[in-house]
Enzyme design. Structure first.
Site, PDB file in Angstrom:
ATOM      1  N   LYS A 146       0.832  -1.193   0.000  1.00 23.65           N
ATOM      2  CA  LYS A 146       0.000   0.000   0.000  1.00 23.65           C
ATOM      3  C   LYS A 146       0.873   1.252   0.000  1.00 23.65           C
ATOM      4  O   LYS A 146       1.804   1.387   0.808  1.00 23.65           O
ATOM      5  CB  LYS A 146      -0.911   0.013   1.236  1.00 23.65           C
ATOM      6  CG  LYS A 146      -1.968  -1.085   1.241  1.00 23.65           C
ATOM      7  CD  LYS A 146      -3.023  -0.846   0.174  1.00 23.65           C
ATOM      8  CE  LYS A 146      -4.186  -1.808   0.317  1.00 23.65           C
ATOM      9  NZ  LYS A 146      -5.241  -1.550  -0.686  1.00 23.65           N
ATOM     10  N   ASP A 174      -0.340  -0.461  -4.597  1.00 18.11           N
ATOM     11  CA  ASP A 174      -1.688   0.092  -4.636  1.00 18.11           C
ATOM     12  C   ASP A 174      -1.665   1.467  -3.985  1.00 18.11           C
ATOM     13  O   ASP A 174      -1.466   1.583  -2.779  1.00 18.11           O
ATOM     14  CB  ASP A 174      -2.663  -0.826  -3.894  1.00 18.11           C
ATOM     15  CG  ASP A 174      -4.101  -0.351  -3.976  1.00 18.11           C
ATOM     16  OD1 ASP A 174      -4.362   0.681  -4.626  1.00 18.11           O
ATOM     17  OD2 ASP A 174      -4.976  -1.023  -3.389  1.00 18.11           O
ATOM     18  N   GLU A 200      -2.062  -0.273  -8.752  1.00 19.55           N
ATOM     19  CA  GLU A 200      -3.508  -0.060  -8.704  1.00 19.55           C
ATOM     20  C   GLU A 200      -3.825   1.412  -8.453  1.00 19.55           C
ATOM     21  O   GLU A 200      -3.204   2.048  -7.594  1.00 19.55           O
ATOM     22  CB  GLU A 200      -4.126  -0.876  -7.569  1.00 19.55           C
ATOM     23  CG  GLU A 200      -4.319  -2.339  -7.824  1.00 19.55           C
ATOM     24  CD  GLU A 200      -5.040  -2.976  -6.660  1.00 19.55           C
ATOM     25  OE1 GLU A 200      -6.216  -2.620  -6.403  1.00 19.55           O
ATOM     26  OE2 GLU A 200      -4.422  -3.820  -5.985  1.00 19.55           O
ATOM     27  N   ASP A 225      -9.058   0.380 -10.363  1.00 22.09           N
ATOM     28  CA  ASP A 225      -9.823  -0.151  -9.232  1.00 22.09           C
ATOM     29  C   ASP A 225     -11.033   0.750  -8.999  1.00 22.09           C
ATOM     30  O   ASP A 225     -12.116   0.500  -9.527  1.00 22.09           O
ATOM     31  CB  ASP A 225      -8.936  -0.249  -7.997  1.00 22.09           C
ATOM     32  CG  ASP A 225      -9.648  -0.890  -6.803  1.00 22.09           C
ATOM     33  OD1 ASP A 225     -10.843  -1.218  -6.918  1.00 22.09           O
ATOM     34  OD2 ASP A 225      -9.021  -1.062  -5.745  1.00 22.09           O
ATOM     35  N   LYS A 249     -14.235  -6.006  -7.732  1.00 24.20           N
ATOM     36  CA  LYS A 249     -14.641  -6.215  -6.339  1.00 24.20           C
ATOM     37  C   LYS A 249     -16.162  -6.273  -6.282  1.00 24.20           C
ATOM     38  O   LYS A 249     -16.845  -5.413  -6.849  1.00 24.20           O
ATOM     39  CB  LYS A 249     -14.137  -5.074  -5.442  1.00 24.20           C
ATOM     40  CG  LYS A 249     -12.625  -5.003  -5.308  1.00 24.20           C
ATOM     41  CD  LYS A 249     -12.215  -3.805  -4.472  1.00 24.20           C
ATOM     42  CE  LYS A 249     -10.693  -3.720  -4.312  1.00 24.20           C
ATOM     43  NZ  LYS A 249     -10.286  -2.475  -3.614  1.00 24.20           N
TER      44      LYS A 249
END
Length: 351
Positions: A146, A174, A200, A225, A249
């Site tokens: 992250k 991400d 991402e 995303d 998702k």
């Protein structure tokens, strides 16, 4: 949960809702969603309010008419994709149970090897590098890191992680919409030397118009995303050449029916997809694994949420982990349910 930090904030608990949809055939379908207000704009409380309204709409209707049942929800309210995904999941559980098949077989899929990444939350570079080494020692083959707080510090984070784990581990990052355009250019060009699989969502979705330019400047492949909630978003991303990959998702798409539309559109344009998630338990994770088995264009797997510090497991049956590989047995439907002992502690509504 153990506290976990990304660019949009720190989570110390999961805001999940579990539902059962009962049929007159003597069995029920299960669904679960995980509200993530910083991304999708829903909370556990808003999900419960909408769930009670949705349940009224479905009384005395045919659960095997999946598109019809979901259209009822869309006609009732726009958005609310998170709680809609739980109702979608319950319908597919019912359909597969009615057919006496595990969900992936109901869809005509077959099992294959599924290795999840393992996620490192944002911290100082040294701490993140130490975490990466610990995951490597536990057998991890893919790290998801992250980023998105500060481009310069983010580059240092990846530099230290790559130096600590060596060349063999895959690293994907991400940014969770954390960078501006200029920061994204700097970060991605700087990260190119560290063999990054993809990044991402580098920028806020309101900068989607600048993604084609960023694509030409970035040595790192870009995965959409938060820029893709539904197949219409996917179409726009693909047609404008704004991404290399798409993260699907269920909490964004509203469930597996819409997720399948995204997947199939991506197949037409040779855009590989990833199965991602919020903070679901093994109940929803089981549904996601069935979806992966049935849809071969799901090439990347970010399915580690149950390994990220859930302090209690509310599920019975369902997905199991063998290290970082996911498996599930061939029980009918999704194959997972909520533990009755856990449910006794929960707030409950019957409609």
């Amino acid at each position: 949960m153990e506290p976990f930090t990304i660019a949009t904030g720190t989570m110390d608990h999961a805001q999940n809702v579990f539902i059962r949809v009962h049929t007159d055939a003597g069995f029920y379908g299960v669904g679960e969603c995980s509200a993530f207000p910083m991304i999708v704009g829903e909370t556990q409380d808003t999900c419960i309010v909408m769930a009670r309204e949705f349940a009224k709409l479905w009384k005395d209707t045919d659960p095997l008419d999946i598109e019809g049942r979901l259209q009822q929800l869309h006609n009732f309210t726009a958005g609310n994709t998170t709680i809609k995904s739980a109702f979608d999941m319950a319908l597919y559980d019912i359909a597969a149970k009615n057919a006496g098949l595990p969900l992936y077989q109901y869809w005509g899929g077959q099992k294959r090897k599924v290795e999840t990444d393992i996620t490192i939350g944002i911290a100082d570079p040294k701490t993140m590098a130490e975490k990466a080494v610990a995951f490597k020692k536990l057998g991890a083959g893919i790290l998801k890191v992250k980023l998105g707080k500060s481009a310069k510090e983010d580059v240092e984070r990846i530099k230290q992680i790559r130096e600590a784990v060596g060349k063999n581990l895959k690293i994907r990052v991400d940014a969770n919409q954390g960078w501006s355009f200029d920061a994204a250019v700097y970060a991605l060009q700087s990260l190119g030397r560290y063999d990054i699989e993809f990044c991402e969502q580098p920028m806020r979705s309101w900068y989607d118009d600048r993604l084609p330019e960023l694509m030409t400047l970035s040595p790192v492949k870009i995965m959409a995303d938060e820029s893709v909630y539904n197949h219409h978003d996917a179409r726009k991303q693909i047609n404008t050449r704004s991404c290399d990959y798409i993260n699907i998702k269920l909490a964004k798409s509203g469930g597996m029916l819409e997720a399948k539309k995204i997947h199939d559109l991506a197949v037409e344009h040779n855009i590989p997809c990833m199965m991602g998630g919020m903070l679901e338990s093994r109940i929803a994770l089981s549904a996601k694994l069935h979806f992966v088995y049935a849809n071969p264009n799901m090439k990347f797997y970010d399915m580690d949420t149950c390994m990220l510090g859930h302090l209690e497991d509310p599920a019975v049956g369902g997905v199991t982990y063998d290290g970082y590989f996911l498996n599930i047995d061939d029980a009918p439907g999704i194959g997972a349910d909520a533990d009755e002992r856990f449910l006794e502690k929960c707030e409950k509504f019957i409609v």
